[in-house]
Design a protein around this motif. Structure first.
Motif, mmCIF file in Angstrom:
data_model
loop_
_atom_site.group_PDB
_atom_site.id
_atom_site.type_symbol
_atom_site.label_atom_id
_atom_site.label_comp_id
_atom_site.label_asym_id
_atom_site.label_seq_id
_atom_site.Cartn_x
_atom_site.Cartn_y
_atom_site.Cartn_z
ATOM 1 N N UNK A 44 10.143 10.802 -2.384
ATOM 2 C CA UNK A 44 11.131 9.785 -2.730
ATOM 3 C C UNK A 44 10.487 8.655 -3.506
ATOM 4 N N UNK A 45 11.231 7.569 -3.656
ATOM 5 C CA UNK A 45 10.700 6.404 -4.351
ATOM 6 C C UNK A 45 9.561 5.816 -3.527
ATOM 7 N N UNK A 46 8.437 5.509 -4.195
ATOM 8 C CA UNK A 46 7.251 5.011 -3.492
ATOM 9 C C UNK A 46 7.517 3.605 -2.950
ATOM 10 N N UNK A 47 7.078 3.267 -1.734
ATOM 11 C CA UNK A 47 6.426 4.127 -0.777
ATOM 12 C C UNK A 47 7.210 4.125 0.521
ATOM 13 N N UNK A 48 7.020 5.159 1.304
ATOM 14 C CA UNK A 48 7.830 5.373 2.494
ATOM 15 C C UNK A 48 7.611 4.285 3.541
ATOM 16 N N UNK A 49 6.398 3.747 3.624
ATOM 17 C CA UNK A 49 6.130 2.702 4.613
ATOM 18 C C UNK A 49 7.040 1.501 4.403
ATOM 19 N N UNK A 50 7.227 1.102 3.146
ATOM 20 C CA UNK A 50 8.079 -0.046 2.853
ATOM 21 C C UNK A 50 9.564 0.307 2.941
ATOM 22 N N UNK A 51 9.910 1.558 2.665
ATOM 23 C CA UNK A 51 11.320 1.933 2.571
ATOM 24 C C UNK A 51 11.872 2.547 3.851
#
Length: 744
Positions: free
Chosen positions: A92-99
């Motif tokens: 997905x749109x970078x990055x998963x930690x933030x999203x």
């Protein structure tokens, strides 16, 4: 801000009266701000000098949650990234930690129940609005709200809108608590619970329909997943949330029948734990969580720690926080007490960031390698840490450095003239052939077969052999196949190494790099290479060089840091890093006889190019650059002038200077409000020198210069905090004293 809104919403119907409530709440908030002033005021001062103060709208909306990934709030692993599920890497749109915004399916259903039961109460309305607003803010520039919020003071300097999921999760938690309490108090009918489950099931089915649609497959393809299968029996990230939803619905119905029954409460908590763990337990902390070993520096780093303690100089990791432990990444190097010019944080000083050409992740722009760039020298960077290179292998099996050198020879294309490029090797390299990737520029008129570069190789015994590169055979004009250039060509097209998309006079075309392989006179132990420009016109860029040993069937790629041994000197190679020494690094403090006042952008350009605006060469040993006039120009400079650091810690520095003429003391430390200077205990003015550093005028003779860090923001904040603490203690003590007086 959320707290202020909460007080405003609940105070309107407060039993003690809204204005009395608001007055008391305001006093409590002011008291809280006063207690935190010790931290708030220095932080505001730092924020005003950091890169964050210059954030634009694009920075503000970076890491917005994309609408195309809304289904991720119900199926958290659908876009990959959960290794325990056996799914691909995150696409997905970078990055998963933030999203990541998964709050759990059970909390969402309980929140729905809670609002349905108490929808007329102010607290429920407030938390529903807070959750929805936080969700909209997380979408960033995909809603008009982003432009409005960006214009708010302080708030507009934050980024990562997806972090508003924190407030959304808090709102969902509060509403879920209200829902759980309503069920315990038997305020929830079975019909309401069934309607809530039915609505939730509809939302889950809508998400499932999107996952199995062509839109999801197209999104996955853009992310690099060629075959995306969203069917539950083929994709665990779809099946597991559906199973959890079913278990949650059944558990809610079971618990609702007897909410006071302890085993049913335990079952509910187990389902909640399973729900949250379905994402959190399998996320990347399992693989990337820091090891306790980071508390100790790598064994080899101790030598640098000792060496730099003696010279008071610094290291810098080229990859910043992206580097591995052996590259001494920023912040960790501070933990290990290894002085570093690099720092990673949301409030990095903008002046130091621009001086060092540092990106947000603390990695360095490639311009740091330029021989004319004085930035690292001025920051007293003695050692540069790079990742151990992973070379490229071409179709013939030859290894090349991954990065192009872009080193110029000749004088075409309005580029500064380059006469030669030299490579020096700490140990000789065995070769039978030298490979060179290059391109000519502004050279269509160069005749075919004309010698453009002479390659001089020196072996370990000092013997020299010379080879030539010819236009048409070994290299050619990069824009050979551009329609406006082809008719002008006077030489052939050499063998192509690789091609790239380009533009010539707004017309799209294909550019080329060319490969030359020059046979040597037998097996040679090469210790030095010099490429000399001998062309009559035009220019050339050298991109890659490799020494090839056809007997051993091996090759050694040459990187740009081997170009000039006086600029970067190879020290050693560890398992994961290469270390180069900078022989031109300035000390922590030095004296110069000349000070020139320039504008900030002129100073920065001078530092990056080693050329003053009037065309003279810039030598940091002789000249300091300031933004305000500081007339120091010794008629007879003392060539033996010296500055010696005798004391150094985070808040104080002592320097002993000696010079037979007036001089200007330059520090390689950042200029920052709060630093005070004295010369022989007499107050002295601190100038901003060399764009971001500190400088002080020093008279002729021997002197002791002391720097002390006494920030007004800290002491002013400490005073407010102390006063607020005294008020708080007074408020707490007053009822006790009053009660004691009443008893007496």
């Amino acid at each position: 801000i959320l707290g202020v809104c909460y007080l405003a919403a609940l105070g309107w119907t407060a039993t003690i009266g809204r204005w009395r409530y608001y007055m008391v709440a305001s006093l409590v908030m002011l008291l809280g701000l006063g207690l935190a002033a010790l931290q708030i005021l220095p932080t505001l001062e730092l924020a005003g000098l950091s890169t964050r103060s210059e954030y634009g709208f694009a920075d503000f909306v970076s890491y917005s949650f994309p609408r195309k990934q809304l289904v991720q709030l119900l199926f958290p692993g659908i876009f990959g990234g959960l290794s325990g599920y056996g799914v691909p890497s995150y696409f997905g749109l970078w990055n998963l930690t933030e999203l990541a915004g998964y709050v759990g399916l059970l909390p969402l259903m309980l929140a729905g129940v809670g609002f349905a039961v108490t929808r007329r109460k102010a607290i429920s309305i407030f938390w529903l609005c807070a959750g929805l607003l936080a969700f909209l803010l997380a979408l960033g520039d995909q809603t008009p709200l982003a432009h409005l919020v960006y214009r708010l003071p302080v708030v507009g300097k934050f980024r990562v809108p997806a972090r508003h999921f924190i407030e959304m999760a808090f709102a969902v938690s509060v509403l879920a608590g209200i829902g759980a309490q309503a069920i315990i108090r038997q305020m929830v009918t079975r019909a309401l619970l069934l309607r809530t489950i039915a609505v939730a099931a509809g939302v889950m089915l809508a998400g499932l329909f999107y996952i199995v649609s062509k839109h999801a497959a197209e999104y996955a393809f853009v992310g690099g997943v060629v075959r995306f299968n969203g069917l539950p029996w083929a994709n665990a990230t779809v099946a597991i949330p559906l199973i959890i939803f079913l278990a949650t619905a059944l558990t809610l119905l079971y618990w609702h029948r007897n909410p006071a029954h302890f085993p049913r409460q335990i079952l509910l908590m187990l389902v909640l734990a399973l729900d949250m763990a379905s994402f959190g337990w399998f996320y990347s902390w399992q693989e990337y969580a820091p090891s306790k070993n980071i508390l100790r520096p790598p064994a080899f780093a101790v030598d640098y720690q000792i060496s730099l303690r003696e010279t008071n100089q610094r290291v810098i990791p080229v990859r910043g926080v992206l580097g591995k432990m052996s590259e001494l990444p920023p912040n960790l190097s501070r933990l290990w007490e290894i002085p570093s010019a690099s720092i990673y944080g949301p409030l990095s000083l903008s002046r130091m960031t621009y001086l060092l050409s540092m990106r947000p992740d603390a990695s360095l722009d490639p311009s740091w390698q330029n021989s004319d760039n004085q930035s690292l020298n001025l920051a007293a960077v003695r050692y540069v840490f790079l990742p151990r290179p992973a070379p490229l292998k071409d179709a013939q099996g030859i290894l090349w450095d991954a990065e192009n050198m872009d080193s110029w020879l000749g004088s075409g294309c309005d580029h500064p003239r380059g006469d030669s490029i030299k490579f020096n090797f700490p140990t000789s390299l065995q070769a039978t052939t030298i490979g060179i990737v290059s391109r000519l520029a502004c050279s269509p008129p160069v005749p075919d077969g004309e010698e453009v570069v002479r390659v001089v190789l020196t072996d370990s015994a000092g013997a020299v052999q010379t080879k030539s590169m010819f236009a048409g055979r070994d290299t050619a004009e990069w824009s050979y196949d551009c329609p406006t250039v082809t008719p002008q060509m006077k030489h052939r097209r050499a063998p192509i190494y690789s091609s790239f998309d380009a533009k010539m006079f707004d017309d799209s075309c294909t550019g080329h790099y060319y490969l030359a392989t020059l046979k040597l006179d037998g097996i040679t132990d090469v210790s030095r290479i010099e490429l000399k420009w001998v062309g009559r016109s035009g220019a050339m860029t050298i991109e890659k060089v490799s020494l090839i040993d056809e007997v051993a069937k091996s090759s050694t790629p040459i990187n740009s840091l081997m170009k000039d041994n006086s600029r970067w000197r190879f020290v050693e190679e560890t398992a994961e890093a290469q270390i180069y020494e900078n022989p031109q690094a300035m000390p922590r403090a030095w004296l110069v006889p000349e000070v020139i006042a320039l504008k900030p952008d002129e100073i920065l350009k001078t530092i990056k190019t080693s050329r003053l605006p009037d065309g003279r060469a810039y030598d940091p040993w002789r000249t300091a650059l300031t933004e305000e006039s500081s007339p120091v120009m010794a008629e007879q400079p003392d060539a033996s002038a010296s500055a010696r650091v005798t004391r150094l810690d985070s808040t104080e520095m002592e320097v002993h200077t000696a010079s037979s003429s007036p001089a200007f003391l330059v520090m390689s430390d950042a200029d920052y409000p709060g630093w005070q200077a004295t010369v022989d205990e007499a107050p002295a003015q601190i100038f901003r020198a060399n764009y971001a550093l500190r400088g002080v005028r020093v008279p002729a003779g021997r002197h002791v210069v002391r720097f002390r860090f006494r920030p007004k923001s800290f002491y002013f904040g400490a005073g407010i905090t102390a006063f607020s603490l005294a008020l708080l203690l007074g408020f707490l003590a007053f009822p006790l004293l009053r009660r004691k007086t009443a008893k007496s």
